[in-house]
Structure formats: C-alpha cells, structure tokens
Design a protein around this motif. Structure first.
Motif, PDB file in Angstrom:
ATOM      1  N   ALA A  66       1.280  19.575   2.763  1.00 43.85           N
ATOM      2  CA  ALA A  66      -0.164  19.580   3.034  1.00 43.85           C
ATOM      3  C   ALA A  66      -0.600  18.256   3.655  1.00 43.85           C
ATOM      4  CB  ALA A  66      -0.945  19.864   1.756  1.00 43.85           C
ATOM      5  N   ILE A  67       0.004  17.153   3.222  1.00 41.88           N
ATOM      6  CA  ILE A  67      -0.295  15.846   3.824  1.00 41.88           C
ATOM      7  C   ILE A  67       0.052  15.894   5.308  1.00 41.88           C
ATOM      8  CG2 ILE A  67       0.345  13.397   3.911  1.00 41.88           C
ATOM      9  CD1 ILE A  67       0.845  13.603   0.838  1.00 41.88           C
ATOM     10  N   SER A  68       1.229  16.403   5.630  1.00 43.59           N
ATOM     11  CA  SER A  68       1.675  16.483   7.013  1.00 43.59           C
ATOM     12  C   SER A  68       0.731  17.336   7.861  1.00 43.59           C
ATOM     13  CB  SER A  68       3.094  17.063   7.061  1.00 43.59           C
ATOM     14  OG  SER A  68       3.556  17.126   8.386  1.00 43.59           O
ATOM     15  N   LYS A  69       0.352  18.487   7.341  1.00 39.79           N
ATOM     16  CA  LYS A  69      -0.550  19.393   8.065  1.00 39.79           C
ATOM     17  C   LYS A  69      -1.925  18.774   8.271  1.00 39.79           C
ATOM     18  CE  LYS A  69       1.804  23.561   6.562  1.00 39.79           C
ATOM     19  NZ  LYS A  69       1.851  24.626   5.576  1.00 39.79           N
ATOM     20  N   GLU A  70      -2.458  18.146   7.229  1.00 38.04           N
ATOM     21  CA  GLU A  70      -3.794  17.538   7.316  1.00 38.04           C
ATOM     22  C   GLU A  70      -3.805  16.367   8.293  1.00 38.04           C
ATOM     23  OE1 GLU A  70      -7.858  17.467   6.239  1.00 38.04           O
ATOM     24  OE2 GLU A  70      -6.335  18.971   5.813  1.00 38.04           O
ATOM     25  N   LEU A  71      -2.761  15.553   8.256  1.00 39.52           N
ATOM     26  CA  LEU A  71      -2.684  14.430   9.198  1.00 39.52           C
ATOM     27  C   LEU A  71      -2.563  14.928  10.633  1.00 39.52           C
ATOM     28  CD1 LEU A  71      -0.402  11.896   7.291  1.00 39.52           C
ATOM     29  CD2 LEU A  71      -2.840  11.635   7.818  1.00 39.52           C
ATOM     30  N   ALA A  72      -1.774  15.981  10.851  1.00 38.53           N
ATOM     31  CA  ALA A  72      -1.618  16.535  12.203  1.00 38.53           C
ATOM     32  C   ALA A  72      -2.935  17.120  12.706  1.00 38.53           C
ATOM     33  CB  ALA A  72      -0.523  17.600  12.207  1.00 38.53           C
ATOM     34  N   ALA A  73      -3.677  17.758  11.820  1.00 39.51           N
ATOM     35  CA  ALA A  73      -4.924  18.417  12.227  1.00 39.51           C
ATOM     36  C   ALA A  73      -6.090  17.452  12.345  1.00 39.51           C
ATOM     37  CB  ALA A  73      -5.275  19.524  11.231  1.00 39.51           C
ATOM     38  N   ASN A  74      -6.196  16.493  11.410  1.00 42.33           N
ATOM     39  CA  ASN A  74      -7.393  15.652  11.324  1.00 42.33           C
ATOM     40  C   ASN A  74      -7.145  14.151  11.427  1.00 42.33           C
ATOM     41  OD1 ASN A  74      -9.139  17.922  10.891  1.00 42.33           O
ATOM     42  ND2 ASN A  74      -8.263  18.049   8.832  1.00 42.33           N
ATOM     43  N   GLY A  75      -5.890  13.726  11.379  1.00 39.11           N
ATOM     44  CA  GLY A  75      -5.591  12.299  11.459  1.00 39.11           C
ATOM     45  C   GLY A  75      -5.800  11.548  10.159  1.00 39.11           C
ATOM     46  N   ALA A  76      -6.268  12.254   9.134  1.00 39.44           N
ATOM     47  CA  ALA A  76      -6.506  11.620   7.830  1.00 39.44           C
ATOM     48  C   ALA A  76      -6.416  12.672   6.737  1.00 39.44           C
ATOM     49  CB  ALA A  76      -7.882  10.955   7.799  1.00 39.44           C
ATOM     50  N   VAL A  77      -6.069  12.220   5.548  1.00 36.11           N
ATOM     51  CA  VAL A  77      -6.046  13.103   4.378  1.00 36.11           C
ATOM     52  C   VAL A  77      -6.596  12.328   3.185  1.00 36.11           C
ATOM     53  CG1 VAL A  77      -3.632  12.553   3.831  1.00 36.11           C
ATOM     54  CG2 VAL A  77      -4.631  14.647   2.954  1.00 36.11           C
ATOM     55  N   SER A  78      -7.429  13.000   2.380  1.00 36.32           N
ATOM     56  CA  SER A  78      -8.046  12.364   1.203  1.00 36.32           C
ATOM     57  C   SER A  78      -7.262  12.695  -0.050  1.00 36.32           C
ATOM     58  CB  SER A  78      -9.481  12.853   1.026  1.00 36.32           C
ATOM     59  OG  SER A  78     -10.278  12.439   2.109  1.00 36.32           O
ATOM     60  N   PHE A  79      -7.160  11.713  -0.926  1.00 31.60           N
ATOM     61  CA  PHE A  79      -6.465  11.883  -2.205  1.00 31.60           C
ATOM     62  C   PHE A  79      -7.433  11.622  -3.346  1.00 31.60           C
ATOM     63  CE2 PHE A  79      -3.269  10.372   0.857  1.00 31.60           C
ATOM     64  CZ  PHE A  79      -2.430  11.473   0.861  1.00 31.60           C
ATOM     65  N   TYR A  80      -7.542  12.593  -4.227  1.00 33.13           N
ATOM     66  CA  TYR A  80      -8.365  12.457  -5.424  1.00 33.13           C
ATOM     67  C   TYR A  80      -7.493  12.382  -6.670  1.00 33.13           C
ATOM     68  CZ  TYR A  80     -12.231  13.475  -2.318  1.00 33.13           C
ATOM     69  OH  TYR A  80     -13.145  13.417  -1.302  1.00 33.13           O
ATOM     70  N   GLY A  81      -6.188  12.417  -6.492  1.00 34.99           N
ATOM     71  CA  GLY A  81      -5.253  12.367  -7.610  1.00 34.99           C
ATOM     72  C   GLY A  81      -4.700  10.971  -7.841  1.00 34.99           C
ATOM     73  N   LEU A  82      -5.390   9.960  -7.348  1.00 44.39           N
ATOM     74  CA  LEU A  82      -5.045   8.565  -7.624  1.00 44.39           C
ATOM     75  C   LEU A  82      -6.148   8.002  -8.503  1.00 44.39           C
ATOM     76  CD1 LEU A  82      -3.947   7.535  -4.022  1.00 44.39           C
ATOM     77  CD2 LEU A  82      -2.454   7.987  -5.975  1.00 44.39           C
ATOM     78  N   TYR A  83      -5.774   7.477  -9.652  1.00 48.00           N
ATOM     79  CA  TYR A  83      -6.772   7.101 -10.652  1.00 48.00           C
ATOM     80  C   TYR A  83      -6.714   5.620 -10.988  1.00 48.00           C
ATOM     81  CZ  TYR A  83      -6.992  12.080 -11.108  1.00 48.00           C
ATOM     82  OH  TYR A  83      -7.135  13.412 -10.825  1.00 48.00           O
ATOM     83  N   PHE A  84      -7.919   5.068 -11.173  1.00 47.05           N
ATOM     84  CA  PHE A  84      -8.099   3.664 -11.561  1.00 47.05           C
ATOM     85  C   PHE A  84      -9.154   3.625 -12.657  1.00 47.05           C
ATOM     86  CE2 PHE A  84      -7.130   3.951  -7.053  1.00 47.05           C
ATOM     87  CZ  PHE A  84      -6.160   2.988  -6.863  1.00 47.05           C
TER      88      PHE A  84
END
Length: 153
Positions: free
Chosen positions: A35-53
């Motif tokens: 999904a990262i690969s597909k999103e980057l190819a389509a939009n040039g960026a991908v958002s991550f909400y599964g990184l926590y601080f």
C-alpha cells in the motif's frame, strides 16, 4: 406538623458525579509495504497514523513497531529517497510544535536506520500544524492532523 416541603427546606442536597477515565480508543492502522508503494506512486506521499508518541515527546512508542516494519520493508524493496515529515495539530503554540514535529520525524528516521536503511535516503522535516488534513476545532480533526508522512524526493 408541617407538610413534606417544609421539612425539605432545612436539608442540603449534594449531587455527586463520578467520572472514570477510559483508555483513548486507538484505531491502529498499519499501512503495509504494498500500500505504501501504491500510494507513493499515485500521490507522491503516504500518511502514517500507526506511529505513536507520548504527548509532548519525540520518543517512538513500542506499538509503532508494526508500522516501522512495513516502512522498512518498502524501503528495502525500493531505492526511493524520501522525506519523513512530522505533523502536529494546533494544540500548543507554533514555536513549540514546529521543532517537536521535526524531532518526531527524526526519531522515525533514526528508527528506520536500525533496519539498515541508508542514512542518505532519509531526510527528516517537521511542519507542525502547517498542513492540516482536517479542522483542529475538535479531537476528531486533530487526530487526523497528528501524523507522519513519507514523501518522495
């Protein structure tokens, strides 16, 4: 003897409400390498909400590991150079959120380097609350704004 209302005049009534905090619901969404690969190819960026601080901290929490694993898997399978961009909501002041978002992005870069990703492929930047996804007026919007993105360079 007086009536019932007369006898109530000498009493004090107290209303007690008990508030019990509940754990904040976390919808842990891990974006897999495909999904990262597909999103980057389509939009040039991908958002991550599964990184926590933790609030006001730039130390990645252990529950972020599944997302870091998938990010590293993508990076190992591709030669892309990327920006890792930290975003915040508008809670707090801009002069605080800007460096915090940068420190969080750098923490993600440092974590990805432990997977053997070359340092030169990763650049950390923080943009604080300058690129919101939703209104910051309510928690639902703020939670969409707190994210880390991978952006192709």
């Amino acid at each position: 003897m007086g009536d019932v209302t007369d006898s109530m005049n000498d009493r004090v009534a107290v209303l007690v409400e008990v508030l019990e905090p509940k754990a904040m619901e976390q919808n842990i969404v891990t974006v897999d390498a495909d999904a990262i690969s597909k999103e980057l190819a389509a939009n040039g960026a991908v958002s991550f909400y599964g990184l926590y601080f933790d609030t006001d901290k730039a130390v990645i929490k252990p529950e972020s590991k599944p997302q870091l694993d998938e990010m590293a898997k993508y990076l190992k399978g591709n030669t892309a150079a990327v920006y890792i961009v930290g975003h915040t909501d508008t809670q707090g002041v801009l002069d605080y959120n800007m460096p915090l978002s940068g420190k969080r992005a750098q923490a993600v870069v440092d974590a990805l380097k432990t997977y053997g990703i070359a340092d030169g492929r990763l650049i950390a930047k923080g943009v604080g609350p300058l690129a919101p996804r939703a209104s910051n007026a309510a928690e639902a919007g703020r939670s969409k704004n707190r994210r880390v993105e991978m952006v192709l360079r």
